[in-house]
Design a protein around this motif. Structure first.
Motif, PDB file in Angstrom:
ATOM      1  N   GLU A 150     -30.707  16.173  66.101  1.00 59.25           N
ATOM      2  CA  GLU A 150     -32.119  15.789  66.100  1.00 59.25           C
ATOM      3  C   GLU A 150     -32.869  16.449  67.252  1.00 59.25           C
ATOM      4  O   GLU A 150     -34.025  16.865  67.103  1.00 59.25           O
ATOM      5  CB  GLU A 150     -32.240  14.266  66.182  1.00 59.25           C
ATOM      6  N   LEU A 151     -32.217  16.564  68.408  1.00 60.19           N
ATOM      7  CA  LEU A 151     -32.839  17.250  69.542  1.00 60.19           C
ATOM      8  C   LEU A 151     -33.122  18.711  69.207  1.00 60.19           C
ATOM      9  O   LEU A 151     -34.207  19.229  69.495  1.00 60.19           O
ATOM     10  CB  LEU A 151     -31.930  17.160  70.772  1.00 60.19           C
ATOM     11  N   PHE A 152     -32.144  19.378  68.606  1.00 59.22           N
ATOM     12  CA  PHE A 152     -32.344  20.780  68.224  1.00 59.22           C
ATOM     13  C   PHE A 152     -33.495  20.916  67.227  1.00 59.22           C
ATOM     14  O   PHE A 152     -34.342  21.804  67.344  1.00 59.22           O
ATOM     15  CB  PHE A 152     -31.065  21.361  67.622  1.00 59.22           C
ATOM     16  N   LYS A 153     -33.536  20.027  66.243  1.00 59.01           N
ATOM     17  CA  LYS A 153     -34.565  20.104  65.206  1.00 59.01           C
ATOM     18  C   LYS A 153     -35.952  19.870  65.789  1.00 59.01           C
ATOM     19  O   LYS A 153     -36.895  20.619  65.516  1.00 59.01           O
ATOM     20  CB  LYS A 153     -34.278  19.072  64.107  1.00 59.01           C
ATOM     21  N   ARG A 154     -36.087  18.824  66.588  1.00 63.49           N
ATOM     22  CA  ARG A 154     -37.406  18.470  67.112  1.00 63.49           C
ATOM     23  C   ARG A 154     -37.915  19.487  68.127  1.00 63.49           C
ATOM     24  O   ARG A 154     -39.121  19.627  68.312  1.00 63.49           O
ATOM     25  CB  ARG A 154     -37.368  17.065  67.710  1.00 63.49           C
ATOM     26  N   CYS A 155     -36.996  20.167  68.788  1.00 63.67           N
ATOM     27  CA  CYS A 155     -37.396  21.213  69.738  1.00 63.67           C
ATOM     28  C   CYS A 155     -37.432  22.586  69.080  1.00 63.67           C
ATOM     29  O   CYS A 155     -37.680  23.591  69.758  1.00 63.67           O
ATOM     30  CB  CYS A 155     -36.435  21.223  70.924  1.00 63.67           C
ATOM     31  N   LYS A 156     -37.174  22.599  67.758  1.00 61.85           N
ATOM     32  CA  LYS A 156     -37.199  23.847  66.984  1.00 61.85           C
ATOM     33  C   LYS A 156     -36.298  24.918  67.607  1.00 61.85           C
ATOM     34  O   LYS A 156     -36.675  26.082  67.756  1.00 61.85           O
ATOM     35  CB  LYS A 156     -38.635  24.361  66.837  1.00 61.85           C
ATOM     36  N   ILE A 157     -35.090  24.486  67.977  1.00 60.18           N
ATOM     37  CA  ILE A 157     -34.092  25.397  68.536  1.00 60.18           C
ATOM     38  C   ILE A 157     -33.112  25.764  67.426  1.00 60.18           C
ATOM     39  O   ILE A 157     -32.362  24.916  66.940  1.00 60.18           O
ATOM     40  CB  ILE A 157     -33.338  24.750  69.712  1.00 60.18           C
ATOM     41  N   SER A 158     -33.134  27.012  67.013  1.00 56.28           N
ATOM     42  CA  SER A 158     -32.231  27.463  65.960  1.00 56.28           C
ATOM     43  C   SER A 158     -30.929  27.975  66.572  1.00 56.28           C
ATOM     44  O   SER A 158     -30.936  28.718  67.554  1.00 56.28           O
ATOM     45  CB  SER A 158     -32.881  28.580  65.139  1.00 56.28           C
ATOM     46  N   LEU A 159     -29.815  27.557  65.983  1.00 55.14           N
ATOM     47  CA  LEU A 159     -28.500  28.013  66.441  1.00 55.14           C
ATOM     48  C   LEU A 159     -27.937  29.084  65.515  1.00 55.14           C
ATOM     49  O   LEU A 159     -26.759  29.408  65.590  1.00 55.14           O
ATOM     50  CB  LEU A 159     -27.539  26.824  66.510  1.00 55.14           C
ATOM     51  N   ASP A 160     -28.772  29.632  64.676  1.00 53.75           N
ATOM     52  CA  ASP A 160     -28.339  30.614  63.681  1.00 53.75           C
ATOM     53  C   ASP A 160     -27.610  31.785  64.352  1.00 53.75           C
ATOM     54  O   ASP A 160     -28.197  32.544  65.122  1.00 53.75           O
ATOM     55  CB  ASP A 160     -29.556  31.132  62.916  1.00 53.75           C
ATOM     56  N   GLY A 161     -26.311  31.905  64.067  1.00 52.04           N
ATOM     57  CA  GLY A 161     -25.521  32.991  64.611  1.00 52.04           C
ATOM     58  C   GLY A 161     -25.102  32.829  66.060  1.00 52.04           C
ATOM     59  O   GLY A 161     -24.392  33.677  66.603  1.00 52.04           O
ATOM     60  N   LYS A 162     -25.520  31.743  66.713  1.00 52.25           N
ATOM     61  CA  LYS A 162     -25.195  31.542  68.121  1.00 52.25           C
ATOM     62  C   LYS A 162     -23.730  31.135  68.290  1.00 52.25           C
ATOM     63  O   LYS A 162     -23.132  30.510  67.423  1.00 52.25           O
ATOM     64  CB  LYS A 162     -26.083  30.458  68.735  1.00 52.25           C
ATOM     65  N   LYS A 163     -23.180  31.499  69.444  1.00 53.13           N
ATOM     66  CA  LYS A 163     -21.823  31.083  69.793  1.00 53.13           C
ATOM     67  C   LYS A 163     -21.901  29.734  70.495  1.00 53.13           C
ATOM     68  O   LYS A 163     -22.441  29.633  71.592  1.00 53.13           O
ATOM     69  CB  LYS A 163     -21.164  32.110  70.707  1.00 53.13           C
ATOM     70  N   CYS A 164     -21.373  28.703  69.844  1.00 53.41           N
ATOM     71  CA  CYS A 164     -21.421  27.347  70.395  1.00 53.41           C
ATOM     72  C   CYS A 164     -20.018  26.890  70.788  1.00 53.41           C
ATOM     73  O   CYS A 164     -19.092  26.948  69.970  1.00 53.41           O
ATOM     74  CB  CYS A 164     -22.003  26.373  69.383  1.00 53.41           C
ATOM     75  N   LEU A 165     -19.882  26.446  72.000  1.00 49.96           N
ATOM     76  CA  LEU A 165     -18.614  25.911  72.485  1.00 49.96           C
ATOM     77  C   LEU A 165     -18.730  24.396  72.588  1.00 49.96           C
ATOM     78  O   LEU A 165     -19.583  23.876  73.306  1.00 49.96           O
ATOM     79  CB  LEU A 165     -18.276  26.501  73.856  1.00 49.96           C
ATOM     80  N   VAL A 166     -17.880  23.697  71.845  1.00 49.44           N
ATOM     81  CA  VAL A 166     -17.817  22.239  71.911  1.00 49.44           C
ATOM     82  C   VAL A 166     -16.551  21.879  72.682  1.00 49.44           C
ATOM     83  O   VAL A 166     -15.448  22.275  72.298  1.00 49.44           O
ATOM     84  CB  VAL A 166     -17.778  21.611  70.502  1.00 49.44           C
ATOM     85  N   ILE A 167     -16.714  21.156  73.774  1.00 49.27           N
ATOM     86  CA  ILE A 167     -15.570  20.778  74.605  1.00 49.27           C
ATOM     87  C   ILE A 167     -15.240  19.315  74.342  1.00 49.27           C
ATOM     88  O   ILE A 167     -16.037  18.424  74.638  1.00 49.27           O
ATOM     89  CB  ILE A 167     -15.875  21.004  76.094  1.00 49.27           C
ATOM     90  N   GLY A 168     -14.076  19.088  73.757  1.00 46.79           N
ATOM     91  CA  GLY A 168     -13.660  17.735  73.386  1.00 46.79           C
ATOM     92  C   GLY A 168     -13.531  17.617  71.881  1.00 46.79           C
ATOM     93  O   GLY A 168     -14.423  18.056  71.149  1.00 46.79           O
ATOM     94  N   ARG A 169     -12.436  17.034  71.412  1.00 44.17           N
ATOM     95  CA  ARG A 169     -12.180  16.967  69.970  1.00 44.17           C
ATOM     96  C   ARG A 169     -12.089  15.531  69.454  1.00 44.17           C
ATOM     97  O   ARG A 169     -11.374  15.245  68.497  1.00 44.17           O
ATOM     98  CB  ARG A 169     -10.896  17.723  69.641  1.00 44.17           C
ATOM     99  N   SER A 170     -12.808  14.616  70.095  1.00 43.58           N
ATOM    100  CA  SER A 170     -12.773  13.226  69.643  1.00 43.58           C
ATOM    101  C   SER A 170     -13.352  13.110  68.242  1.00 43.58           C
ATOM    102  O   SER A 170     -14.197  13.913  67.825  1.00 43.58           O
ATOM    103  CB  SER A 170     -13.565  12.328  70.599  1.00 43.58           C
ATOM    104  N   GLN A 171     -12.898  12.092  67.519  1.00 47.84           N
ATOM    105  CA  GLN A 171     -13.407  11.848  66.170  1.00 47.84           C
ATOM    106  C   GLN A 171     -14.839  11.337  66.195  1.00 47.84           C
ATOM    107  O   GLN A 171     -15.531  11.354  65.176  1.00 47.84           O
ATOM    108  CB  GLN A 171     -12.514  10.815  65.456  1.00 47.84           C
ATOM    109  N   ILE A 172     -15.299  10.892  67.370  1.00 49.71           N
ATOM    110  CA  ILE A 172     -16.625  10.291  67.479  1.00 49.71           C
ATOM    111  C   ILE A 172     -17.696  11.324  67.795  1.00 49.71           C
ATOM    112  O   ILE A 172     -18.816  11.245  67.298  1.00 49.71           O
ATOM    113  CB  ILE A 172     -16.608   9.180  68.554  1.00 49.71           C
ATOM    114  N   VAL A 173     -17.355  12.325  68.623  1.00 43.53           N
ATOM    115  CA  VAL A 173     -18.363  13.303  69.047  1.00 43.53           C
ATOM    116  C   VAL A 173     -17.923  14.741  68.775  1.00 43.53           C
ATOM    117  O   VAL A 173     -18.539  15.461  67.989  1.00 43.53           O
ATOM    118  CB  VAL A 173     -18.710  13.145  70.549  1.00 43.53           C
TER     119      VAL A 173
END
Length: 210
Positions: A146-169
Motif C-alpha cells: 500500500e505504501l508503494f502504491k500510494r507513493c506511486k513507486i514502481s518496482l518494475d524490474g527492480k532488484k528487491c532484497l527481502v531479509i527474513g523468511r517468516s510466514q508472516i512477513v
C-alpha cells in the motif's frame, strides 16, 4: 529521493475507511465487526491488540476482544474459535500471535474460517495469495504494498532484497513483490539466516525490506 510519510498515509487510510463505513451504514448495511483472540498476558501482543481496538473506534467498526488464560487447552481454544466462526455478527477476526508453547499454532490458524481470516494466515488464503487470486493478505506485507502504491513507486524490474523468511512477513512479501501487477514485477531475492554474502546482495539491490 522519495520520503514516505507513513503516519500521514495511515491517517488517510483511516479517514477513507471511516467515510466508507458511514456511507454503508447510511444505506442500511450492518456495522463491520472485527474481533481479536488474545491468549495469555504477552505485553507486545496486548499493545498490538489495543491499537487495533482503537483503530476500530476511529473508523466506526464494532470490535470485540476475547481474552483467555495462557493455560487454556488447544481443544478448548479451537472450540472458542468455532463459536466465532459461526457468529454471523462478527465479520472477521485475528488470532494474536505468538501463542503459548503448549498450543500448536498451525492447528489454531487452520481452524479459522478462511472467510473471516483477516490476517490471511489460513492455508486457503495463503495459497490464493501465492497464485494471485484475490484473498486476505497478511497485514505487514499488505501495508508495504500500500505504501508503494500510494507513493506511486514502481518496482518494475527492480532488484528487491527481502531479509527474513517468516510466514508472516518475509515469505509473503517476497511472493507479492514478484507478481505481475502495476507496482510490483520485481526481481526478488529472499535472504535468511543461512544466506551467504548478505552484504554483497544488499549493495546490489535497489530495494531492501527487512
Amino acid at each position: 529521493m522519495t520520503i514516505i510519510d507513513g503516519k500521514k498515509i495511515s491517517e488517510d487510510i483511516l479517514n477513507e475507511i471511516s467515510l466508507e463505513v458511514k456511507q454503508r451504514t447510511n444505506k442500511g448495511y450492518k456495522t463491520p465487526h472485527l474481533a481479536a483472540i488474545l491468549v495469555g498476558n504477552d505485553g507486545p501482543s496486548q499493545t498490538y491488540v489495543n491499537s487495533k481496538i482503537k483503530a476500530c473506534e476511529k473508523v466506526g467498526f464494532k470490535s470485540s476482544l476475547f481474552s483467555y488464560d495462557s493455560n487454556i487447552s488447544e481443544e478448548k481454544l479451537i472450540d472458542e474459535i468455532e463459536l466465532i466462526n459461526n457468529n454471523d455478527d462478527i465479520d472477521g477476526f485475528i488470532v494474536q500471535l505468538p501463542l503459548p508453547n503448549s498450543i500448536n499454532q498451525e492447528n489454531i490458524l487452520n481452524s479459522v474460517n478462511p472467510n473471516k481470516d483477516v490476517d490471511g494466515f489460513h492455508p486457503i488464503n495463503y495459497g490464493k495469495m501465492t497464485i494471485g487470486i484475490d484473498s486476505f493478505i497478511p497485514a505487514t506485507p499488505y501495508g508495504i504494498l500500500e505504501l508503494f502504491k500510494r507513493c506511486k513507486i514502481s518496482l518494475d524490474g527492480k532488484k528487491c532484497l527481502v531479509i527474513g523468511r517468516s510466514q508472516i512477513v518475509g515469505r509473503p512479501i517476497s511472493i507479492l513483490l514478484s507478481q505481475s501487477n502495476e507496482f510490483c514485477n520485481a526481481t526478488v531475492t529472499l535472504a535468511h539466516s543461512r544466506t551467504i554474502d548478505l552484504d554483497k546482495l544488499a549493495l546490489d539491490s535497489d530495494v531492501i525490506i527487512s
